[in-house]
Write a protein that holds these residues in place. Structure first.
Motif, PDB file in Angstrom:
ATOM      1  N   TRP A 186       0.844  -1.196   0.000  1.00 12.65           N
ATOM      2  CA  TRP A 186       0.000   0.000   0.000  1.00 12.65           C
ATOM      3  C   TRP A 186       0.877   1.245   0.000  1.00 12.65           C
ATOM      4  CZ3 TRP A 186      -4.601  -0.988  -1.473  1.00 12.65           C
ATOM      5  CH2 TRP A 186      -5.250  -2.168  -1.093  1.00 12.65           C
ATOM      6  N   LYS A 187       0.456   2.271  -0.715  1.00 10.69           N
ATOM      7  CA  LYS A 187       1.173   3.547  -0.712  1.00 10.69           C
ATOM      8  C   LYS A 187       0.769   4.319   0.540  1.00 10.69           C
ATOM      9  CE  LYS A 187       2.091   7.638  -3.576  1.00 10.69           C
ATOM     10  NZ  LYS A 187       1.766   8.345  -4.842  1.00 10.69           N
ATOM     11  N   ALA A 203      -8.417  -1.913  -4.910  1.00 11.93           N
ATOM     12  CA  ALA A 203      -7.519  -0.750  -4.902  1.00 11.93           C
ATOM     13  C   ALA A 203      -7.895   0.225  -6.009  1.00 11.93           C
ATOM     14  CB  ALA A 203      -6.081  -1.217  -5.077  1.00 11.93           C
ATOM     15  N   SER A 204      -7.355   1.421  -5.897  1.00  8.32           N
ATOM     16  CA  SER A 204      -7.589   2.460  -6.904  1.00  8.32           C
ATOM     17  C   SER A 204      -7.036   2.033  -8.253  1.00  8.32           C
ATOM     18  CB  SER A 204      -6.908   3.755  -6.446  1.00  8.32           C
ATOM     19  OG  SER A 204      -7.099   4.784  -7.403  1.00  8.32           O
ATOM     20  N   TRP A 205      -7.761   2.329  -9.303  1.00  4.36           N
ATOM     21  CA  TRP A 205      -7.331   2.016 -10.664  1.00  4.36           C
ATOM     22  C   TRP A 205      -7.716   3.108 -11.639  1.00  4.36           C
ATOM     23  CZ3 TRP A 205      -3.945  -1.045 -12.793  1.00  4.36           C
ATOM     24  CH2 TRP A 205      -3.994  -1.296 -14.179  1.00  4.36           C
ATOM     25  N   LYS A 249     -10.430   4.999  -3.401  1.00  4.96           N
ATOM     26  CA  LYS A 249      -9.904   3.691  -3.006  1.00  4.96           C
ATOM     27  C   LYS A 249      -8.405   3.801  -2.694  1.00  4.96           C
ATOM     28  CE  LYS A 249     -13.175   0.949  -5.744  1.00  4.96           C
ATOM     29  NZ  LYS A 249     -13.309  -0.099  -6.797  1.00  4.96           N
ATOM     30  N   PRO A 250      -7.900   2.915  -1.830  1.00  8.79           N
ATOM     31  CA  PRO A 250      -6.472   2.960  -1.481  1.00  8.79           C
ATOM     32  C   PRO A 250      -5.582   2.668  -2.680  1.00  8.79           C
ATOM     33  CG  PRO A 250      -7.484   0.960  -0.634  1.00  8.79           C
ATOM     34  CD  PRO A 250      -8.606   1.833  -1.130  1.00  8.79           C
ATOM     35  N   VAL A 251      -4.412   3.311  -2.706  1.00  8.90           N
ATOM     36  CA  VAL A 251      -3.483   3.170  -3.831  1.00  8.90           C
ATOM     37  C   VAL A 251      -2.475   2.050  -3.548  1.00  8.90           C
ATOM     38  CG1 VAL A 251      -1.690   4.302  -5.207  1.00  8.90           C
ATOM     39  CG2 VAL A 251      -3.716   5.588  -4.466  1.00  8.90           C
ATOM     40  N   LEU A 252      -2.367   1.127  -4.485  1.00  6.23           N
ATOM     41  CA  LEU A 252      -1.364   0.064  -4.425  1.00  6.23           C
ATOM     42  C   LEU A 252      -0.126   0.482  -5.206  1.00  6.23           C
ATOM     43  CD1 LEU A 252      -3.018  -3.450  -5.024  1.00  6.23           C
ATOM     44  CD2 LEU A 252      -1.680  -2.757  -3.041  1.00  6.23           C
TER      45      LEU A 252
END
Length: 320
Positions: free
Chosen positions: A161-162, A318-320, A176-179
């Motif tokens: 995770w970032k 995750a964010s896309w 959404k959380p950034v990978l």
């Protein structure tokens, strides 16, 4: 599917092939080998105008003429196999069109330690030569690929995770959380890619993933024996478990009508950063550079790698 067993990739493929060849047929076998979230697309990069590392120009193939089932009487693909492959390095097959090979190569099966089984099911042989199951590419022969038919690779997708300076996970524009994933810059074309590579004859596929990550993202080839021991311990923890993301055909610019790339891609995710925090990234082998890259639908990566990452983003929400 969580991958914890270090079983031979070639053995599993042959076992599956033998089990299903007589009772289930090609359709059932092909469905079983394709990742459920991904369906084969019309290959695009495999029809690039100029073949990689050459000045060879492909015969143009429109989208609607890619399938072999579509008539294309004008089709006259360029015949090209690089000199380096014709010199027969250890990973290269003989030129079965000009040489008598005894015993003949065992296509759609296991040829000693060499796996010639496709993840896509049985492929056709035309005049004794494998035919690309995804259709025309504008070029026949093997190009720079060593094997007739499928050339097997493995790709590790190492993610975390970032986070910001306080350790809080950063969210993208979609909330959404950034990978982030480990990416390498290829030395041959300067494109960014996953740190994967070819499965050696008889090699365990999970060993390929681990080896390639060590060579390309950690520069293990240049390490001392003591450094390698320390790296092995770090990788033991990271690669203890993994999730298979994709298994199938790769839209690779090196593909031809008779030779093509296939891969198995695994995701190794460090949820809390406790493992990856110990690992120092250092480009090596075929990589010029290595870095952590944010997962995003706007990424321009080598071959089909962005498609694999989309599946990873979906799995982790995750964010896309």
């Amino acid at each position: 599917m969580i991958v914890t067993a270090w079983l031979s990739f070639e053995f599993l493929q042959c076992l599956w092939n033998r089990k299903n060849r007589g009772c289930m047929g090609n359709k059932a076998t092909a469905v079983a080998r394709l990742s459920p979230g991904m369906k084969p697309k019309c290959h695009i990069k495999a029809r690039c105008e100029i073949y990689p590392r050459s000045q060879i120009k492909r015969f143009p193939v429109p989208d609607d003429k890619v399938p072999w089932t579509t008539k294309f009487p004008e089709y006259k693909p360029v015949d090209y196999t690089s000199e380096s492959i014709l010199k027969r390095p250890v990973y290269a097959d003989p030129d079965i069109r000009t040489e008598k090979v005894d015993p003949p190569l065992s296509f759609n099966g296991c040829d000693g330690k060499i796996n010639r089984v496709s993840h896509m099911g049985d492929y056709e042989l035309v005049d004794g030569i494998p035919r690309n199951p995804q259709g025309r590419t504008g070029l026949m022969g093997r190009g720079t690929l060593g094997r007739w038919g499928p050339n097997h690779a493995a790709d590790p997708i190492v993610t975390r995770w970032k986070v910001d300076e306080s350790g809080k996970i950063i969210k993208g524009p979609d909330g959404k959380p950034v990978l982030q994933f480990v990416s390498v810059q290829r030395r041959d074309n300067h494109q960014w890619a996953l740190p994967g590579g070819m499965v050696d004859a008889g090699e365990v596929v999970t060993a390929t993933v681990r080896r390639e990550f060590g060579e390309e993202a950690m520069n293990s080839i240049q390490m001392s024996s003591e450094e390698k021991k320390r790296m092995e311990k770090e990788l033991d923890e990271l690669f203890a478990t993994g999730r298979e993301i994709f298994r199938g055909y790769v839209d690779d610019p090196r593909n031809t009508d008779n030779s093509w790339m296939e891969t198995v891609a695994f995701n190794f995710h460090d949820e809390d950063g406790s493992c990856l925090g110990k690992i120092n990234l250092c480009a090596g082998d075929d990589a010029m550079n290595v870095r952590w890259t944010d997962l995003s639908g706007t990424l321009d990566l080598y071959a089909s790698h962005v498609d694999f990452l989309e599946e990873v983003a979906k799995f982790h929400n995750a964010s896309w």
